[in-house]
Design a protein around this motif. Structure first.
Motif, PDB file in Angstrom:
ATOM      1  N   LEU A  78      10.697  23.610  24.761  1.00 24.90           N
ATOM      2  CA  LEU A  78      11.899  23.742  23.931  1.00 24.90           C
ATOM      3  C   LEU A  78      12.615  25.061  24.183  1.00 24.90           C
ATOM      4  O   LEU A  78      13.499  25.450  23.419  1.00 24.90           O
ATOM      5  CB  LEU A  78      11.543  23.614  22.447  1.00 24.90           C
ATOM      6  CG  LEU A  78      11.000  22.256  22.000  1.00 24.90           C
ATOM      7  CD1 LEU A  78      10.845  22.215  20.486  1.00 24.90           C
ATOM      8  CD2 LEU A  78      11.880  21.109  22.470  1.00 24.90           C
ATOM      9  N   PHE A  81      19.161  20.179  24.558  1.00 23.40           N
ATOM     10  CA  PHE A  81      19.299  20.142  23.096  1.00 23.40           C
ATOM     11  C   PHE A  81      19.867  18.774  22.724  1.00 23.40           C
ATOM     12  O   PHE A  81      20.959  18.647  22.202  1.00 23.40           O
ATOM     13  CB  PHE A  81      20.219  21.265  22.623  1.00 23.40           C
ATOM     14  CG  PHE A  81      20.277  21.447  21.122  1.00 23.40           C
ATOM     15  CD1 PHE A  81      19.133  21.699  20.397  1.00 23.40           C
ATOM     16  CD2 PHE A  81      21.488  21.377  20.438  1.00 23.40           C
ATOM     17  CE1 PHE A  81      19.183  21.868  19.016  1.00 23.40           C
ATOM     18  CE2 PHE A  81      21.550  21.564  19.058  1.00 23.40           C
ATOM     19  CZ  PHE A  81      20.399  21.804  18.345  1.00 23.40           C
ATOM     20  N   TYR A 121      15.686  14.188  24.304  1.00 24.81           N
ATOM     21  CA  TYR A 121      14.746  15.135  24.902  1.00 24.81           C
ATOM     22  C   TYR A 121      13.758  15.666  23.868  1.00 24.81           C
ATOM     23  O   TYR A 121      12.542  15.719  24.117  1.00 24.81           O
ATOM     24  CB  TYR A 121      15.490  16.295  25.559  1.00 24.81           C
ATOM     25  CG  TYR A 121      14.530  17.304  26.148  1.00 24.81           C
ATOM     26  CD1 TYR A 121      13.837  17.023  27.318  1.00 24.81           C
ATOM     27  CD2 TYR A 121      14.271  18.512  25.505  1.00 24.81           C
ATOM     28  CE1 TYR A 121      12.923  17.911  27.850  1.00 24.81           C
ATOM     29  CE2 TYR A 121      13.365  19.420  26.032  1.00 24.81           C
ATOM     30  CZ  TYR A 121      12.691  19.111  27.203  1.00 24.81           C
ATOM     31  OH  TYR A 121      11.776  19.990  27.716  1.00 24.81           O
ATOM     32  N   ILE A 122      14.249  16.058  22.715  1.00 26.81           N
ATOM     33  CA  ILE A 122      13.361  16.619  21.695  1.00 26.81           C
ATOM     34  C   ILE A 122      12.360  15.562  21.227  1.00 26.81           C
ATOM     35  O   ILE A 122      11.179  15.851  21.032  1.00 26.81           O
ATOM     36  CB  ILE A 122      14.170  17.190  20.526  1.00 26.81           C
ATOM     37  CG1 ILE A 122      14.955  18.428  21.006  1.00 26.81           C
ATOM     38  CG2 ILE A 122      13.265  17.553  19.350  1.00 26.81           C
ATOM     39  CD1 ILE A 122      15.884  19.004  19.983  1.00 26.81           C
ATOM     40  N   TRP A 147       6.185  26.047  17.822  1.00 29.86           N
ATOM     41  CA  TRP A 147       7.491  25.802  18.436  1.00 29.86           C
ATOM     42  C   TRP A 147       8.366  27.045  18.406  1.00 29.86           C
ATOM     43  O   TRP A 147       8.311  27.852  17.481  1.00 29.86           O
ATOM     44  CB  TRP A 147       8.220  24.675  17.712  1.00 29.86           C
ATOM     45  CG  TRP A 147       7.514  23.365  17.764  1.00 29.86           C
ATOM     46  CD1 TRP A 147       6.951  22.685  16.716  1.00 29.86           C
ATOM     47  CD2 TRP A 147       7.269  22.572  18.927  1.00 29.86           C
ATOM     48  NE1 TRP A 147       6.387  21.509  17.153  1.00 29.86           N
ATOM     49  CE2 TRP A 147       6.568  21.415  18.506  1.00 29.86           C
ATOM     50  CE3 TRP A 147       7.582  22.725  20.281  1.00 29.86           C
ATOM     51  CZ2 TRP A 147       6.172  20.413  19.403  1.00 29.86           C
ATOM     52  CZ3 TRP A 147       7.184  21.728  21.165  1.00 29.86           C
ATOM     53  CH2 TRP A 147       6.496  20.592  20.729  1.00 29.86           C
ATOM     54  N   SER A 163      19.959  24.474  14.408  1.00 32.09           N
ATOM     55  CA  SER A 163      18.717  24.685  15.165  1.00 32.09           C
ATOM     56  C   SER A 163      17.637  25.271  14.261  1.00 32.09           C
ATOM     57  O   SER A 163      16.456  24.933  14.398  1.00 32.09           O
ATOM     58  CB  SER A 163      18.968  25.579  16.375  1.00 32.09           C
ATOM     59  OG  SER A 163      19.492  26.836  15.998  1.00 32.09           O
TER      60      SER A 163
END
Length: 552
Positions: free
Chosen positions: A309, A314, A318-319, A337, A365
């Motif tokens: 990460l 973003f 993907y996350i 994280w 975020s």
């Protein structure tokens, strides 16, 4: 002093690290109290109330040990002392007392895969092949044609071997030439490193961040690494500028013997009350599997983080891919994280598509990382929404950046001084005439004092977000389950005991709608700090870069 600090650190909560929020301090750039333009430990002590005000659980200090500073302290020449540029051991003890008074645990960086070439161990080791420390570092004879023993490369560019004319052998270095790798196959090296860990445990340190934790051992047969096409999607470093990424690193790191040492390390920590460890795993596409191996069970590391990460990706897809891999592979281990740290471009710069969305992306975020399953590391200045500083080549101090300029600008852009006072010279970082790196004008405008006055600032959002996290036990260490969606949305449930929270994140730059699954029945929207999404007739309307939360 040591006994007093240790007793204060001890407590009944051995699992304090699980779900903890850890604030990383880069000592050189946090606060200067001497006027030399370099941060110091007294400066850290002075600013700890700000850190505590964020609602975090611990601080992580990047290296402050005695060092020639070829790699900004990651080249240690004395593991059991404070470099004079940062202060003294007495300053460290005072900082520990203040941190514990404020309810903050203290984690320090432990850089034990390599030393400085000025460490007494290496100075002795290179004198001959028969001295008492001759086998403390990785030495090898050249090939018959005089070239290096293997094709291994340095992350900092060039071969991973350097010729020494005294021993008439090569020594291994994964990083700078002045950072020789220790030989962990030698039990005496392991014992010596564990003694340095014990030194800080006796001073009351609550935990250790283990730098490059999968680099301790090398292949004893010295086999060459095969080539590899490297997938850089989401990677933390600018790997396409560095030939290091062209190898499949099967033999110069992540060796099976590492497990045995990590068990010894954990046993030492477990002999003290409430200590913890977090490892940095850099293992390319295998990183998450290595993380699982190092944290599964209760006999190795407490938790690890990877670079997954810490790259440019973003997106919801993907996350989810990263998080699902963790949920599938980390059976009973734990992950930590981070979106930013001292080695990567600040995440606001990586994630924004338009400067106008800087604050919104910074806030979202923070909200996202605070509700993922795992612990959290945030990096100084992140709570201000700072972007990456644009520096000229003449300003650079990072050897990695200097080596790969201009294709890669290095790590100095995220290491510029912390900004405290928008009206003071150098934004309150120092009263001296100069700073070791420039303080960007745009950073000074976002200083702590300026944001303290604004109810809707990024700083206020971080405080509110971490308070929100602590008020919901499901977010600290609850289960996590993803919800299928055919849209580019990140939807999941966090659950613990009787609490069940649904989150839907829109990371796109287009408004999105999300239809609640019928199995949830009626839901009760929960206000998340800084965001208000609309729910009508079972459909959530999400703005660009937005989040919805509800009890289900």
């Amino acid at each position: 002093m040591a006994t007093e600090v240790q007793n204060k650190a001890a407590g009944a909560d051995a699992d304090w690290w699980r779900g903890a929020v850890i604030y990383q301090i880069y000592p050189r750039s946090f606060q200067d109290t001497t006027g030399d333009g370099l941060g110091d430990i007294k400066g850290i002590t002075q600013r700890l109330p700000h850190v505590a005000s964020l609602g975090v659980d611990a601080i992580w200090l990047s290296p402050f040990f005695t060092s020639p500073m070829a790699d900004m302290g990651y080249d240690v020449s004395d593991y059991c002392n404070v470099d004079p540029m940062f202060g003294t051991l007495a300053d460290f003890d005072e900082m520990m007392v203040e941190a514990h008074r404020l309810g903050l645990k203290v984690i320090i960086d432990q850089v034990i895969s390599h030393t400085s070439d000025r460490h007494p161990w290496f100075i002795e080791s290179r004198t001959s092949r028969t001295n008492p420390k001759a086998d403390w570092f990785v030495w090898a004879d050249p090939k018959p044609d005089g070239t290096a023993p293997t094709n291994w490369l340095s992350i900092f560019g060039g071969p991973g071997w350097e010729w020494d004319g005294v021993r008439k052998q090569y020594y291994m270095h994964n990083f700078l030439i002045s950072q020789p790798d220790l030989n962990f196959h030698n039990p005496d090296v392991q014992d010596a490193m564990l003694d340095t860990v014990k030194f800080w445990l006796e001073r009351g340190v609550d935990g250790f961040r283990l730098d490059t934790v999968n680099y301790y051992f090398h292949d004893k047969q010295l086999r060459n690494n095969p080539p590899m096409v490297y997938d850089t999607d989401g990677a933390g470093m600018e790997t396409d500028t560095n030939p290091y990424s062209m190898q499949n690193h099967l033999y110069d790191k992540t060796q099976p013997e590492n497990i045995g040492f990590l068990k010894r390390f954990r046993a030492l920590l477990d002999s003290y009350d409430d200590r913890a460890s977090v490892g940095e795993v850099g293992d390319g596409p295998r990183s998450l599997n290595t993380l699982a191996l190092y944290t599964t069970g209760n006999d190795k590391l407490h938790m690890c983080y990877t670079f997954d990460l810490l790259g440019p990706a973003f997106s919801a897809s993907y996350i989810r891919k990263v998080m699902q891999t963790v949920l599938d592979t980390v059976v009973n281990g734990w992950v930590c994280w981070a979106f930013s740290n001292h080695d990567v471009v600040r995440h606001v710069t990586r994630f924004i598509e338009d400067p106008a969305e800087q604050d919104r992306v910074a806030k979202l975020s923070a909200s996202l990382i605070s509700v993922l399953r795992g612990s959290i590391c945030l990096y100084q200045g992140e709570e201000l929404g700072l972007t990456e500083a644009e520096l000229s080549f003449e300003d650079l101090r990072d050897p990695y950046g200097i080596r790969f300029w201009p294709a890669f600008k290095g790590r100095d852009g995220c290491r510029t001084p912390m900004v405290w006072d928008s009206k003071a010279p150098h934004a309150g970082f120092t009263e001296g005439a100069t700073t070791w790196l420039p303080v960007p004008t745009e950073h000074a405008a976002r200083a702590v004092d300026a944001q303290e006055k604004l109810a809707d600032s990024v700083l206020a959002h971080y405080r509110a977000t971490f308070a929100f996290r602590k008020s919901h036990p499901a977010l600290v260490d609850g289960d996590m389950t993803f919800i299928e969606t055919n849209q580019d949305l990140l939807a999941f449930v966090r659950e613990k005991g009787g609490e069940k929270l649904l989150f839907v994140f829109n990371l796109t730059r287009e408004p999105q709608k999300f239809t609640l699954p019928s199995r949830f029945g009626s839901v009760m929207p929960v206000d998340m700090p800084g965001f208000v999404s609309k729910l009508e007739n079972g459909v959530v309307a999400l703005d660009t870069v937005d989040v919805f939360c509800a009890r289900v």
